[in-house]
Enzyme design. Structure first.
Site, short mmCIF file in Angstrom:
data_model
loop_
_atom_site.label_atom_id
_atom_site.label_comp_id
_atom_site.label_asym_id
_atom_site.label_seq_id
_atom_site.Cartn_x
_atom_site.Cartn_y
_atom_site.Cartn_z
N ASP A 13 0.84 -1.20 0.00
CA ASP A 13 0.00 0.00 0.00
C ASP A 13 0.87 1.25 0.00
OD1 ASP A 13 -1.97 1.88 0.22
OD2 ASP A 13 -2.51 1.41 2.30
N LYS A 48 1.46 7.99 0.35
CA LYS A 48 1.92 8.03 1.74
C LYS A 48 3.33 8.62 1.80
CE LYS A 48 -0.30 3.73 3.38
NZ LYS A 48 -1.21 4.29 4.38
N ASP A 100 0.14 -5.08 4.36
CA ASP A 100 -1.26 -4.71 4.15
C ASP A 100 -2.10 -5.86 3.59
OD1 ASP A 100 -3.04 -2.71 4.74
OD2 ASP A 100 -2.87 -1.70 2.80
N ASP A 124 -5.86 6.35 -0.63
CA ASP A 124 -5.20 5.58 0.43
C ASP A 124 -6.22 4.86 1.32
OD1 ASP A 124 -3.15 4.53 1.88
OD2 ASP A 124 -2.67 6.37 2.98
N GLU A 150 -8.03 2.46 0.48
CA GLU A 150 -8.28 1.47 -0.58
C GLU A 150 -8.79 0.14 -0.04
OE1 GLU A 150 -5.47 1.87 0.88
OE2 GLU A 150 -5.00 -0.23 1.34
N ARG A 198 -11.07 -0.60 2.19
CA ARG A 198 -12.53 -0.69 2.23
C ARG A 198 -13.11 -0.83 0.83
NH1 ARG A 198 -12.83 4.93 5.30
NH2 ARG A 198 -10.80 4.14 5.94
N1 BES Z 1 -3.19 0.09 5.11
C1 BES Z 1 -3.54 1.32 5.68
C2 BES Z 1 -3.75 1.25 7.19
C3 BES Z 1 -2.57 0.86 8.03
C4 BES Z 1 -1.80 1.82 8.66
C5 BES Z 1 -2.26 -0.45 8.25
C6 BES Z 1 -0.73 1.47 9.45
C7 BES Z 1 -1.18 -0.82 9.05
C8 BES Z 1 -0.43 0.16 9.65
C9 BES Z 1 -4.83 1.83 5.04
O1 BES Z 1 -5.03 1.48 3.73
C10 BES Z 1 -4.78 3.31 5.07
O2 BES Z 1 -3.93 3.86 4.43
N2 BES Z 1 -5.70 3.92 5.79
C11 BES Z 1 -5.75 5.33 5.88
C12 BES Z 1 -7.21 5.71 5.81
C13 BES Z 1 -7.45 7.18 5.62
C14 BES Z 1 -6.94 7.64 4.27
C15 BES Z 1 -8.92 7.45 5.73
C16 BES Z 1 -5.14 5.76 7.21
O3 BES Z 1 -5.28 5.02 8.19
O4 BES Z 1 -4.48 6.77 7.24
ZN ZN Z 2 -4.13 -0.20 3.11
MN MN Z 3 -4.12 2.79 2.38
#
Ligand code: BES
Ligand code: ZN
Ligand code: MN
Length: 494
Positions: free
Chosen positions: A269, A276, A287, A346, A348, A350
């Site tokens: 991811d 990111k 991920d 990001d 993604e 869901r």
């Molecule tokens: N894969 C990430 C979440 C994650 C963060 C997993 C740290 C393991 C460790 C997810 O896809 C993500 O990026 N979520 C975003 C959501 C936001 C854009 C609403 C997040 O948590 O920042």
């Molecule tokens: Zn993710």
């Molecule tokens: Mn993400």
């Protein structure tokens, strides 16, 4: 990594055991028990002197390594503090066992024996589980050591009063769970350019071989035919093909329930165009930990053959930016008719879970459980050792929490606050894929709920515990296989 063989046996006392490292759990205040005095007599009083000098009192977390020189029947005694009997959970036994195994391995022992002054079958099995789990290593990308280290490969489980048959059965189940946990850890630890969606699918097929679970692998054409448009949207930025897996285990005889498992399989991811920062990407090979756990559980279920039907759905792709990547503002139309405006690429997970949940709902299951490294917000709320759990009915959530607690995997309920649903309102589509900034784990859960259609459902946000940021008692830094042991316990209980 050699698989440890466990041998349950009755034995009169620890002093008569022949092994390399003799492990004896000692409850708090029991450091001079009759049993240890017998052992001490055999060692000419040296053990009691060492116990006194070291201030060993059997407290939780205390271990005493006592080397035995000369021609004894063991080279070292490891006294492992097991704390106050009343406070002794299965997890305490595991931690104690992991510490003792560490000491035994430190002595270069290939064989060890645990003599239990007093323990139930379940507690002995937990000890075996932790010893086995603590042997995990991921070293396929290291140079082999010049001198291979001796590996702990045989552990006798001894007690004066022991139900050998019941313990043997528990050990048989445990072997599958440990194997599955190791497979899940391996999948997470594998570098992301190696473990592409296609590779993940191949590994799932290989893991399930020889068992009763069947794996169906779908590539881009079938994914398009199934209109899994969230998966296709996330995959657009990638030069790797997506995969969608449906894995099924049908019990031979009675079928009590149909359970569906859903796993997030983002093999890397980057965030996509909503890129990111570099630091946040360092561990984003994790991920696909939800998918890894689900695949591993299916492999275990295919061998353990519980009385429930289990179907797993895994949506796999990486999430990368490119000229063809999905853009903030794009709209996805799902097979259940719902539309989603993608405001942050990001978020993604869901998007791909929505496909899998909608499909699972159409295929009618009694219970749907999804596992996903879904939100950084959950990790911030609960830290790196606890997963968030959301869903309905409450009874399903409670049962999973209880199985998690027995398995040593902490789950904690977060509320699906319906009032926050408004944050997912879009100006052009039925939903948008991000909430307002607060309670990110909950708004992600509410998003998923839109695709579950009233089924009994639990969502496990494993973004915290899927990946250990440092060594843990029975898991080194890296993929943990979180969820495997809870789900196997849950499925075997049905
Ligand atoms: N894969 C990430 C979440 C994650 C963060 C997993 C740290 C393991 C460790 C997810 O896809 C993500 O990026 N979520 C975003 C959501 C936001 C854009 C609403 C997040 O948590 O920042
Ligand atoms: Zn993710
Ligand atoms: Mn993400």
């Amino acid at each position: 990594m050699t698989e440890i063989r466990f041998q349950p046996r009755r034995a009169a006392g620890p002093e008569s055991v022949t092994t390399e490292a003799l492990i004896v759990p000692v409850a708090e205040g029991e450091q001079h028990s009759a049993l240890l005095r017998r052992l001490d007599r055999k060692l000419g009083g040296a053990l009691a002197r060492h116990v006194r000098a070291a201030g060993f009192r059997g407290q939780e977390g205390q271990t005493l390594l006592h080397r035995v020189d000369g021609s004894g029947t063991f080279r070292a005694v490891v006294l492992a503090g097991s704390g106050k009997p009343a406070a002794r959970t299965l997890e305490r036994w595991r931690r104690m066992a992991a510490a003792a195994a560490r000491a035994a391995r430190g002595e270069g022992a290939r064989r060890a024996a645990v003599f239990f002054p007093k323990a139930t079958t379940e507690e002995m099995a937990a000890v075996a589980e932790a010893i086995a789990l603590s042997g995990y290593r991921f070293d396929r990308y290291r140079q082999p050591p010049k001198e291979p280290k001796p590996e702990l490969s045989q552990v006798a489980l001894l007690a004066a009063d022991l139900d050998v048959r019941r313990l043997s059965e528990a050990l048989d189940d445990l072997r599958e769970t440990v194997r599955a946990t190791f497979s899940a850890r391996d999948l997470v630890n594998e570098p992301p350019s190696i473990l592409t969606a296609a590779a993940l699918a191949e590994r799932a097929v290989r893991m399930c071989r020889g068992g009763a679970a069947r794996v169906e692998v779908m590539g881009p054409r079938e994914i398009r035919r199934l209109r899994l448009n969230g998966l296709l949207a996330v995959n657009r930025g990638s030069s790797e093909e997506p995969r969608f897996l449906r894995m099924r285990y049908r019990p031979r005889h009675r079928r009590k329930l149909k359970v569906a498992l859903v796993g997030k399989g983002i093999t890397f991811d980057s965030g996509g165009l909503s890129l990111k920062p570099a630091g946040a990407m360092e561990t984003m090979k994790q991920d696909m930990a939800g998918a890894a756990a689900v695949c591993a559980v299916m492999a275990a279920v295919g061998r353990l053959e519980p009385a429930v039907e289990v179907t797993a759905y895994v949506a796999a792709t990486d999430n990368l930016p490119s000229g063809s990547a999905q853009k903030p503002g794009d709209v996805i139309r799902y097979r259940n008719g719902k539309t989603v405006e993608v405001l942050n690429t990001d978020a993604e997970g869901r998007l791909v879970l929505a496909d899998a949940l909608a499909l699972a709902c159409e295929e009618r299951h009694d219970v749907i459980i999804d596992l996903a490294t879904l939100t950084g917000a959950c990790r911030i709320a609960l830290g790196t050792q606890v997963a968030g759990i959301m869903g309905n009915p409450r009874d399903l959530v409670d049962r999973l929490v209880a199985h998690g607690s027995d398995a040593g995997e902490m789950l904690w309920p977060l509320p699906l606050v319906q009032e926050y649903r408004d944050e997912l309102k879009s100006s052009v589509a039925d939903l948008k894929n991000v909430g307002g900034g607060f309670a990110g784990a909950i708004t992600a859960g509410l998003f998923l709920q839109e695709f579950v259609n009233g089924a009994q459902w639990a969502h496990l946000d494993i973004a915290g515990p899927a990946f250990a940021d440092k060594d843990r008692p029975y898991c080194p830094k890296g993929g943990t296989g979180f969820g495997v042991r809870t789900l196997v316990r849950y499925l075997m209980s049905l």
